[in-house]
Design a protein around this motif. Structure first.
Motif, mmCIF file in Angstrom:
data_model
loop_
_atom_site.group_PDB
_atom_site.id
_atom_site.type_symbol
_atom_site.label_atom_id
_atom_site.label_comp_id
_atom_site.label_asym_id
_atom_site.label_seq_id
_atom_site.Cartn_x
_atom_site.Cartn_y
_atom_site.Cartn_z
ATOM 1 N N HIS A 67 -75.806 105.476 34.216
ATOM 2 C CA HIS A 67 -75.594 104.599 33.045
ATOM 3 C C HIS A 67 -75.620 105.452 31.740
ATOM 4 N N ARG B 173 -70.860 92.018 46.361
ATOM 5 C CA ARG B 173 -69.553 91.352 47.114
ATOM 6 C C ARG B 173 -69.589 92.055 48.606
ATOM 7 N N GLN B 174 -70.816 92.409 49.262
ATOM 8 C CA GLN B 174 -70.776 92.897 50.482
ATOM 9 C C GLN B 174 -69.993 91.989 51.429
ATOM 10 N N MET C 128 -77.677 98.997 43.114
ATOM 11 C CA MET C 128 -78.421 100.072 42.442
ATOM 12 C C MET C 128 -79.485 100.566 43.403
ATOM 13 N N TYR D 135 -71.432 104.139 35.885
ATOM 14 C CA TYR D 135 -70.604 105.558 35.862
ATOM 15 C C TYR D 135 -70.572 106.057 37.468
ATOM 16 N N ARG E 180 -65.773 97.567 43.658
ATOM 17 C CA ARG E 180 -65.827 97.390 42.408
ATOM 18 C C ARG E 180 -67.351 97.431 41.935
ATOM 19 N N ARG F 230 -67.082 84.231 42.589
ATOM 20 C CA ARG F 230 -67.445 86.078 42.446
ATOM 21 C C ARG F 230 -66.817 86.279 41.124
ATOM 22 N N PRO G 117 -79.951 115.230 44.126
ATOM 23 C CA PRO G 117 -79.449 114.426 43.299
ATOM 24 C C PRO G 117 -80.036 113.773 42.224
ATOM 25 N N GLN H 47 -83.758 107.773 27.438
ATOM 26 C CA GLN H 47 -82.437 107.177 27.621
ATOM 27 C C GLN H 47 -82.385 105.969 27.476
ATOM 28 N N ASP I 148 -68.856 97.493 34.940
ATOM 29 C CA ASP I 148 -68.662 98.368 33.655
ATOM 30 C C ASP I 148 -69.692 99.264 33.074
ATOM 31 N N PHE I 149 -70.871 99.140 33.601
ATOM 32 C CA PHE I 149 -71.941 99.817 32.817
ATOM 33 C C PHE I 149 -72.579 100.707 33.927
ATOM 34 N N ASP J 9 -82.250 109.876 37.373
ATOM 35 C CA ASP J 9 -82.516 109.275 36.136
ATOM 36 C C ASP J 9 -81.562 108.183 35.882
ATOM 37 N N CYS J 10 -81.975 107.253 34.869
ATOM 38 C CA CYS J 10 -81.072 106.259 34.454
ATOM 39 C C CYS J 10 -79.628 106.883 34.191
ATOM 40 N N ALA J 11 -79.728 107.760 33.311
ATOM 41 C CA ALA J 11 -78.441 108.179 32.557
ATOM 42 C C ALA J 11 -77.599 108.964 33.388
ATOM 43 N N ALA J 12 -78.006 109.211 34.624
ATOM 44 C CA ALA J 12 -76.925 109.652 35.671
ATOM 45 C C ALA J 12 -75.841 108.814 35.738
ATOM 46 N N ALA K 96 -69.935 103.862 28.389
ATOM 47 C CA ALA K 96 -69.728 102.471 28.247
ATOM 48 C C ALA K 96 -69.690 101.688 27.058
ATOM 49 N N GLN L 58 -73.726 115.610 32.125
ATOM 50 C CA GLN L 58 -73.300 115.453 33.534
ATOM 51 C C GLN L 58 -72.232 116.256 34.021
#
Lengths: 992, 190
Positions: free
Chosen positions: B189, B40-41, B159, B125, B119, A65, B181, A842, B122-123, B184-187, A886, A904
């Motif tokens: 990422h 990680r379900q 995702m 938001y 968790r 994991r 809502p 994007q 990192d990419f 868009d990807c950038a929402a 990022a 945003q």
């Protein structure tokens, strides 16, 4: 001949290179991309085993994991702090002497971005490249972790007891203790110095000043009886003449001047401030001038005298007669005189020469054109403290052994004084030597006691920016190391146990509060408001304007004999927009910031005219040796237009030996080539020689291709042309709809667009660093820049036109154009770059596999590829990262996102307040920082937005319109008040 | 010819590219075979303090935002400062060995190291405040926390799972369509 069209320089233009020299090609065929381990493509046995081992490790690791993460909450949370929410503290920039107002954006207790304070009366929300970059210096790994004695770390108690004992001993010896400090110290710092001098009566204050700014104050002391640099109200000027003064780039207060300059040059008003510039080498300021002449530095005094003579024809000044005529042709001098005479009462001359006579003559001209009753205000100016002794006196006293101690208070003369090397030896013989610099630099490593000061973002200070304006600096973070404010150190050594904050606050209660304008009745609310605003305006004093003292001119000129024009080469030492005088030389953002004119990063070089380089047999990249008064420095040559044939220009601030690893080995130190005369640091040196030396060094340039290949990428016109409807460019029908094979995007909500006004843009590069700070853009180093792999999302393209002697320059900010028909989107095989519903192009990092097809297909070439991971070698440096953006890894493409994180946030804020987003809710980092207000961003679907309105402006155009990519970024034609190159040159030949 | 110096630390030799190619193929095969898309379900790690959400949020009805104070204002929901635990626990159950751990953390100044259950990569938001203020309940993403003694990841947090709701918000939030809502990807990422 086509009217309104200019010939821009082409590749291999003779004005850009000397004979025999070649321009750095855009696509060099022999660019070595080797890895330094031998370029063998064979798969060796060891390589195979390494790969096998790696694969096995990956096989094992892939099944586990992801690592366990932890949450560490506060034990006791500070009330104002919510993790993930930024706090803004109003403070004062520590990047240079201009002291702009700023807001420190702190996330989870650490400053990550500096923004201009839009309430500040002078900088009005803008910040320059140096200010933007100064946040990185807070996390500089080369900073001192705490005090030391003779290089050995000790506690502050030990430092204090040793220093105090030595000072007490010195007091009884009757020998002086010198305190050397910078010219621009604030009122609280002055008070601390005064307190120190009160206790130790043998104190002698010395001002160490390598800028010519203190000189202008000194000149006003003789011409007006007030040691002040006047307030310059450039926004109300109609004519400005800059002589050797890079006032938009490095001189005095560039942000304040750029704000006012762009306001006065808005073509919408129907008239523009006309800018004349005379300088030895093209500076950022000169590159924006309407009329620019090149002249030798030795011509400055004769030129000023000639202007003064012409302006005072009715009542000649006898003292001026003795000065020779300038070498600048009378017609050119006449043009300047004519402009000044015509705009009498609305004109000003700014002079950056380090010759005191030139400063006095500048005051004489400004007096005769009535500038002191309009544009210049001495009463509202900045006072500069007088010193008890000069650096020469210090050297003399040290030489005689007549010194009990030297306190070097945030100055670095061992590096930045022409006789710095000598000082190092002299300091070793003194009993008490103390330095408060923030790192063991050249000076701090030459003293016994190193008592490091806080970074500007960690400490308290104030600064009297103008007579009626005091700025307050508050910390944005707890001190990272065991450092102590330099003010506190002085006070402790003077026997006062008081913190920096308490001392400042007490002084504000007794000195500032009673003088403040519109202040609350009691101190506490006044103090809270000062903390919130970052400045306090004082009630104007009712003192009369200082009188002009005509006798001062005669006094200044008696020393200046009627010398014949000097023969031979002259050296002009200038400051680059990023590195300036070298104090932030270890800042990688500034080292990698391309010079606005040469586009060279990571170093300095000898700038020569093509004519002189040809004469000396030097081509670009050849090493050459510059020798002045017995001192020699060897550095690579660069050929540039706009340089006087008898001038060699070299930037100060490089060649640091003890500033940290980023500065080490970068460029050459040319401070030893400067000289001091009567205690004044002189940047102009006559009688030098330049000779070709062995070897070559390729300069790491961010722009190697000077040509627009016959396309209208930049468009220019003059104010008179604009009135006739000429907006530049040759396709009269620009902006028309082309047929497209793609369906149009709907954009039912917002449509984000940007306008960039080329008239306002000065090329100062504040946006480049602001973008870097906001978006976690790495620096790649000199070699990688040389390999065309720099990562800046925002770059500024520079184009030359006109004669080699007097070129005209255009600066064009270039960033992702967020095209509606984006060529990058159609070629990405993994849909890593796609269009958003609001017009953003994007880039999805986690999808990108690094084919680089998109970069190949991008017309303005704004996509950047991560060829490597660019690790922050010290964990400390990671603290500057913006957690909302990022961090990209190796193999991933990236580019301008229009600061999508800010979009945003702006949208969410409006949503939370239950209203639609309005113009101004979203400000990308580049627009926020721009001192010229050249960048406007907003929702073009909102008819009330500035972007929507500017789209209808007659000057609005989009680059490469013929490709029908339909960019969201558009530009506004550059308007010049005057132009010699426009309309007098044949059109650039188009070729395919 | 003197070349400028490099700041890049990890030069890549051509032979390494061979190795990396093989490595990539291998890793993809391995990753696909042993873990469902890195989800990680069902993850239910032990925590340093045997704290029960079932007791505090369920039985005692303490509001989620009493402890997760940033959920409405910040990107991070936050975990309460140990001193806030002691607001009650300096009276209640102060002799319990688990509560003593909290008191010790406060006294020593060493924060409690809670183990992260949910968790994101990192990419990605993610912003709590935008969801909480839009009316998304905590349970929508975190499951019935008020019934869990030890918190478990209930949803996949992938995702696709995010987008299911972003594309059809009224399924989760009453009147959610008005929220529009972003998809868009950038929402997420950025």
């Amino acid at each position: 001949m086509e009217s309104g069209r200019k010939t821009y320089y082409r590749e291999s233009d003779p004005r850009l290179r000397s004979e025999g020299g070649d321009h750095q090609p855009e696509f060099p065929s022999e660019l070595s991309l080797g890895d330094g381990e031998g370029d063998s493509a064979q798969f060796s046995r060891r390589g195979f085993l390494a790969a096998l081992g790696l694969s096995t490790a990956a096989f094992t690791a892939a099944c586990s994991r992801s690592p366990t993460g932890h949450v560490l909450p506060f034990n006791d949370k500070p009330e104002e702090l919510t993790p993930g929410v930024a706090l803004y503290y109003a403070s004062v920039c520590g990047g240079c002497n201009a002291r702009c107002g700023l807001l420190v954006k702190a996330r989870d207790g650490r400053p990550i971005k500096l923004e201009g304070n839009d309430r500040h009366p002078l900088s009005k929300g803008a910040l320059c490249a140096v200010g933007q970059a100064s946040v990185l210096s807070l996390y500089d790994a080369a900073r001192s972790r705490g005090p030391s004695i003779a290089g050995k770390p000790v506690g502050w108690k030990e430092v204090d007891s040793q220093v105090r004992a030595a000072l007490e001993k010195a007091k009884t010896s009757a020998k002086p203790v010198f305190v050397v400090h910078p010219p621009d110290i604030g009122p609280t710092e002055s008070a601390a110095l005064a307190r120190f001098a009160e206790v130790y009566t043998n104190t002698k204050r010395v001002v160490f000043d390598t800028s010519a700014v203190g000189l202008w104050a000194q000149a006003h002391e003789s011409t007006h009886g007030s040691r002040t640099v006047p307030l310059v109200k450039l926004d109300i000027a109609k004519v400005v003449v800059g002589i050797e003064a890079d006032f938009l780039g490095t001189w005095l207060s560039p942000v304040e001047f750029t704000k006012a300059y762009s306001k006065a040059r808005d073509p919408k008003q129907g008239n523009m401030l006309v800018h004349y510039q005379v300088e030895p080498k093209l500076t950022l300021t000169g590159s924006n001038a309407d009329v620019r002449f090149t002249a030798k530095p030795s011509d400055t005094v004769p030129l000023l005298a000639a202007i003064a003579r012409a302006l005072s024809e009715s009542e000649p000044i006898a003292a001026l007669k003795g000065i020779r005529a300038p070498e600048l042709p009378p017609a050119k001098v006449g043009k300047i005189v004519g402009a000044l005479r015509e705009a009498k009462g609305h004109a000003v001359v700014l002079c950056g020469s380090s010759d005191p006579t030139a400063q006095v003559l500048t005051n004489l001209i400004n007096q005769s054109i009535g500038a002191y009753t309009s544009i210049l205000s001495i009463q509202s100016g900045t006072g500069y403290p007088a010193a008890d002794a000069t650096m020469e006196d210090l050297y003399a006293a040290l030489g005689k052994g007549d010194t009990a101690g030297v306190v070097l208070w945030n100055v670095n003369p061992v590096y930045a004084h022409p006789r710095g090397a000598e000082l190092k030896g002299l300091l070793a013989k003194v009993d008490l030597t103390v330095c408060t610099n923030d790192r063991p630099d050249e000076t701090a490593s030459a003293v016994k006691v190193h008592a490091p000061d806080h970074n500007a973002l960690e400490g308290w200070a104030d600064t009297q920016v103008k007579a009626e304006l005091v700025s307050l600096r508050q910390p944005g973070v707890q001190p990272l190391f065991e450092t102590r404010g330099a003010v506190e150190s002085l006070l402790v050594w003077a026997g006062d146990t008081v913190t920096e904050e308490d001392f400042l606050r007490r002084r504000w209660e007794s000195q500032v509060f009673p003088k403040a304008k519109n202040s609350p009745p009691t101190f506490v609310p006044f103090w809270d408001r000062a903390l919130q605003d970052g400045f306090v305006e004082l009630a104007p004093s009712d003192s009369a304007a200082p009188e002009w003292r005509p006798e001062s001119v005669e006094k200044a000129l008696t020393a200046h004999a009627a010398n014949p024009p000097p023969q031979g080469l002259e050296l002009w030492l200038y400051e680059k927009t990023g590195i300036r005088d070298g104090r932030l030389a270890n800042n990688a953002w500034l080292q990698e910031l391309p010079d606005p004119i040469s586009k060279v990063t990571w170093g300095n070089y000898a700038v020569l005219s093509a004519a002189k380089a040809t004469e000396l047999g030097i081509v670009e990249g050849d090493m050459c040796t510059v020798t002045a008064h017995g001192q020699s420095v060897t550095l690579p040559a660069l050929v540039e237009p706009g340089v006087h044939p008898s001038v060699v220009a070299v930037a100060l601030g490089y060649g640091r030996t003890a500033a940290g690893k980023n500065a080490e080995g970068k460029g050459a130190d040319v401070y030893p080539l400067a000289r001091t005369k009567e205690g004044v640091f002189r940047r102009e040196v006559e009688g030098i020689t330049v000779a070709k030396a062995a070897g070559r060094k390729d300069l790491a340039k961010s722009q190697t291709h000077p040509s627009q290949e016959g396309r209208d990428i930049v468009r220019e016109t003059t104010l008179a042309g604009l009135a006739k409807g000429e907006v530049g460019g040759h396709d009269a029908g620009h902006g028309k709809r082309h047929l497209s094979m793609w369906p149009d995007h709907a954009y039912t909500g917002s449509k984000w667009e940007m306008r960039i006004d080329l008239t306002a843009c000065t090329g100062c590069s504040a946006c480049v660093v602001a973008c870097q700070a906001e978006n976690n853009i790495p620096t790649v180093g000199e070699l990688e820049v040389f390999r065309r792999r720099e990562m800046h999302w925002m770059r500024i393209d520079r184009y030359f036109a006109g004669s080699a002697d007097e070129p005209e320059v255009v600066h064009q900010p270039m960033l992702c154009q967020h095209c509606d028909n984006a060529p990058c989107e159609t070629v990405c095989p993994v849909l890593a770059t796609v269009h958003s519903s609001e017009g953003l192009n994007q880039q999805v990092y986690n999808r990108c596999v690094g084919t680089r097809y998109c970069a190949n297909n991008c017309p303005p070439k704004v996509r950047r590829f991560n060829w490597f991971d660019y690790p922050h070698e010290d964990p400390l440096e990671r603290m500057v990262l913006n957690p909302d953006v990022a961090v990209r890894s190796r193999g991933v493409m990236e580019k301008c996102s229009f600061c999508v994180q800010r979009i945003q946030e702006g949208k969410a804020t409006a949503k939370a307040q239950g209203r639609p987003a309005k113009d101004g809710d979203v400000t990308p980092a580049c627009e926020q920082s721009c001192p010229a207000g050249a960048i406007v961003f907003g929702n073009a679907n909102d008819p009330e937005s500035r972007t929507a309105k500017l789209r209808e402006d007659v000057r609005n155009y989009r680059v490469l319109e013929e490709l029908n990519v339909s960019p969201a970024v558009s530009y506004l034609t550059k308007v010049r008040a005057e132009s010699t190159a426009l309309g007098h040159a044949p059109a650039e030949k188009k070729h395919g | 010819m003197k070349r400028p110096a490099s700041r890049a630390k990890n030069g890549l030799a051509p032979r390494h590219i061979w190795a990396l190619g093989g490595l990539t193929v291998l890793s993809v095969v391995v990753a696909a075979s042993c873990d469902s898309q890195g989800s990680r379900q069902g993850y239910e790690p032990a925590q340093p303090i045997a704290y029960s959400h079932a007791l505090h949020a369920g039985e005692r009805q303490i509001d989620c935002q009493y402890c997760h104070f940033g959920a409405e204002t910040s990107r991070h929901a936050g975990v309460l400062p140990a001193s806030v635990c002691m607001n009650c626990h300096n009276q209640v159950l102060k002799d319990s060995p688990e509560v003593k751990k909290i008191a010790q953390a406060v006294d020593s100044g060493k924060p409690i190291e809670w183990v992260k259950v949910h968790r994101l990569a990192d990419f990605v938001y993610f912003n709590h405040s935008r969801h909480v203020t839009a009316g998304v309940t905590c349970q929508t993403c975190h499951g019935p926390v008020e019934t869990m003694v030890r918190v478990r990841q209930v949803e996949t947090m992938s995702m696709g799972w995010c987008l299911n709701c972003h594309r059809n918000p009224s399924a989760q939030v009453p009147g959610g369509d008005a929220l529009s809502p972003p998809s868009d990807c950038a929402a997420c990422h950025q």
